[in-house]
Design an enzyme around this catalytic site. Structure first.
Site, short mmCIF file in Angstrom:
data_model
loop_
_atom_site.label_atom_id
_atom_site.label_comp_id
_atom_site.label_asym_id
_atom_site.label_seq_id
_atom_site.Cartn_x
_atom_site.Cartn_y
_atom_site.Cartn_z
N ASN A 47 -101.16 -33.74 -20.41
CA ASN A 47 -100.39 -32.54 -21.10
C ASN A 47 -101.06 -31.51 -20.30
O ASN A 47 -102.21 -31.20 -20.57
CB ASN A 47 -100.73 -32.72 -22.66
CG ASN A 47 -100.18 -31.47 -23.50
OD1 ASN A 47 -99.21 -30.81 -22.81
ND2 ASN A 47 -100.56 -31.02 -24.45
N TRP A 48 -100.09 -30.81 -19.64
CA TRP A 48 -100.65 -29.38 -18.72
C TRP A 48 -100.60 -28.32 -19.45
O TRP A 48 -101.00 -27.17 -19.17
CB TRP A 48 -99.86 -29.62 -17.53
CG TRP A 48 -100.08 -30.58 -16.35
CD1 TRP A 48 -100.93 -31.51 -16.28
CD2 TRP A 48 -99.22 -30.90 -15.24
NE1 TRP A 48 -101.08 -32.30 -15.43
CE2 TRP A 48 -100.00 -32.02 -14.65
CE3 TRP A 48 -98.22 -30.39 -14.64
CZ2 TRP A 48 -99.39 -32.49 -13.52
CZ3 TRP A 48 -97.68 -30.79 -13.58
CH2 TRP A 48 -98.32 -31.68 -13.08
N LYS A 49 -99.93 -28.56 -20.56
CA LYS A 49 -99.98 -27.26 -21.45
C LYS A 49 -99.25 -26.23 -20.52
O LYS A 49 -98.20 -26.25 -19.92
CB LYS A 49 -101.12 -26.68 -22.02
CG LYS A 49 -101.83 -27.97 -22.74
CD LYS A 49 -102.89 -27.55 -23.66
CE LYS A 49 -103.65 -28.89 -24.37
NZ LYS A 49 -104.55 -28.33 -25.02
N HIS A 75 -97.14 -30.64 -31.67
CA HIS A 75 -98.47 -30.82 -31.19
C HIS A 75 -99.50 -29.91 -31.60
O HIS A 75 -98.97 -28.64 -32.44
CB HIS A 75 -98.36 -30.25 -29.60
CG HIS A 75 -99.88 -30.34 -28.91
ND1 HIS A 75 -100.77 -29.15 -29.20
CD2 HIS A 75 -100.29 -31.39 -28.22
CE1 HIS A 75 -101.82 -29.64 -28.26
NE2 HIS A 75 -101.49 -30.74 -27.83
N GLU A 83 -104.23 -36.89 -32.79
CA GLU A 83 -105.03 -35.67 -32.34
C GLU A 83 -105.74 -34.93 -33.26
O GLU A 83 -105.43 -34.01 -33.90
CB GLU A 83 -104.10 -34.73 -31.22
CG GLU A 83 -102.87 -34.27 -31.91
CD GLU A 83 -102.30 -33.22 -31.31
OE1 GLU A 83 -101.41 -32.72 -31.83
OE2 GLU A 83 -102.30 -33.45 -30.00
N GLY A 131 -109.79 -29.43 -28.01
CA GLY A 131 -110.33 -28.26 -27.34
C GLY A 131 -111.44 -28.64 -26.37
O GLY A 131 -112.06 -29.58 -26.44
N SER A 176 -110.06 -34.25 -26.10
CA SER A 176 -111.26 -34.53 -25.03
C SER A 176 -111.47 -35.59 -24.23
O SER A 176 -112.59 -36.15 -24.16
CB SER A 176 -112.45 -34.16 -25.76
OG SER A 176 -112.32 -32.81 -26.47
N GLY A 197 -105.52 -33.55 -21.65
CA GLY A 197 -105.42 -32.22 -21.45
C GLY A 197 -106.07 -31.81 -20.34
O GLY A 197 -105.64 -32.16 -19.17
#
Length: 267
Positions: free
Chosen positions: A9-11, A95, A167, A173, A213, A234
């Protein structure tokens, strides 16, 4: 055996050129689709050129979001029908960042899931640790209330075509540490929730990912757990070598299992 799914997930990272360069670096180094499935969730601008560049390789393209309507006066939104027509295979729904930053609630996420299924794509339903106690056949179980509210209205036949990503807020984070034991317990309880609502047969087939993470150092410990069928990665997925390292480590765990299953089917 449920096939592992390794998703990046590249955001809101990478330009279109960056995304295509990444695909070029990894596409000849991915393992066979018989062992595991790989995917990348990129921003909208990069999706179509990435689909074109990944034809015939084990790399499904994932939309990070879509709207719950196919067309209409919804400025700035993206239609699930348009995503499907562009060759996108999966859409993330609900999400934690969509919920906390853009205030998406269960009702809206449920509508998005329904629209994605109707468009012929696979929703990746993201859920956190919100649970309630419910009684089933005289036994008290913990049920993922957020997830089950989103799945309300999804039929037995449809639910088989979804992927779920656990998640927990404590693990999403930078600077947090994924706990494989807690991750496994969350995924196990999700599977139990599905079994209680649908059936154990359905629950046994659904792939449940863990997102929070994940990195090259902990991915094998996470993926070695019985109820974890994949990961949603992430920040650690932004680097091509990092991504390939994680895919390789999961392949090393599952390749022997895939061979055994293949041999059993032949017999």
């Amino acid at each position: 055996m449920r096939k592992p799914f390794i998703a990046a997930n590249w955001k809101m990272h990478k330009t279109v050129d960056d995304a295509l360069q990444f695909v070029e670096e990894v596409k000849r180094r991915l393992p066979s689709e018989e062992i595991l499935t790989c995917g990348i969730a990129a921003h909208f601008l990069a999706l179509y050129p990435m689909v074109q560049q990944t034809q015939g390789i084990n790399l499904g393209i994932i939309a990070q979001n879509s709207y719950d309507q196919f067309s209409g006066p919804f400025t700035g939104e993206v239609s699930p029908r348009a995503l499907a027509a562009a060759g996108v295979k999966y859409v993330m729904c609900g999400h934690i960042e969509r919920r906390t930053i853009f205030h998406e609630d269960n009702d809206l996420v449920a509508k998005k899931v329904a629209a994605v299924l109707q468009a012929g794509m696979t929703p990746i339903i993201c859920t956190d640790e919100t649970m309630v106690q419910k009684e089933f056949n005289g036994e008290v179980h913990y049920v993922f209330a957020q997830l089950m509210n989103v799945l309300h209205g999804v039929s037995f036949d449809q639910v088989k075509n979804v992927i779920i990503s656990y998640e927990p807020s404590w693990a999403v984070g930078v600077g947090q540490h994924a706990n494989p034991t807690l991750a496994e317990e969350g995924c196990r309880l999700i599977r139990q929730s599905i079994a209680d609502t649908y059936s154990y047969e359905v629950a046994d087939k659904i792939r449940i990912l863990y997102g929070g993470s994940v990195n090259p150092d902990n991915i094998q410990k996470i993926m070695d757990k019985r109820d974890i069928d994949g990961v949603l990665i992430g920040r650690a997925s932004l680097d091509a070598d990092n991504f390939l390292t994680m895919v390789k480590r999961v392949a090393e765990l599952y390749a022997p299992k895939a061979v055994k299953v293949s041999e059993t089917k032949k017999k």
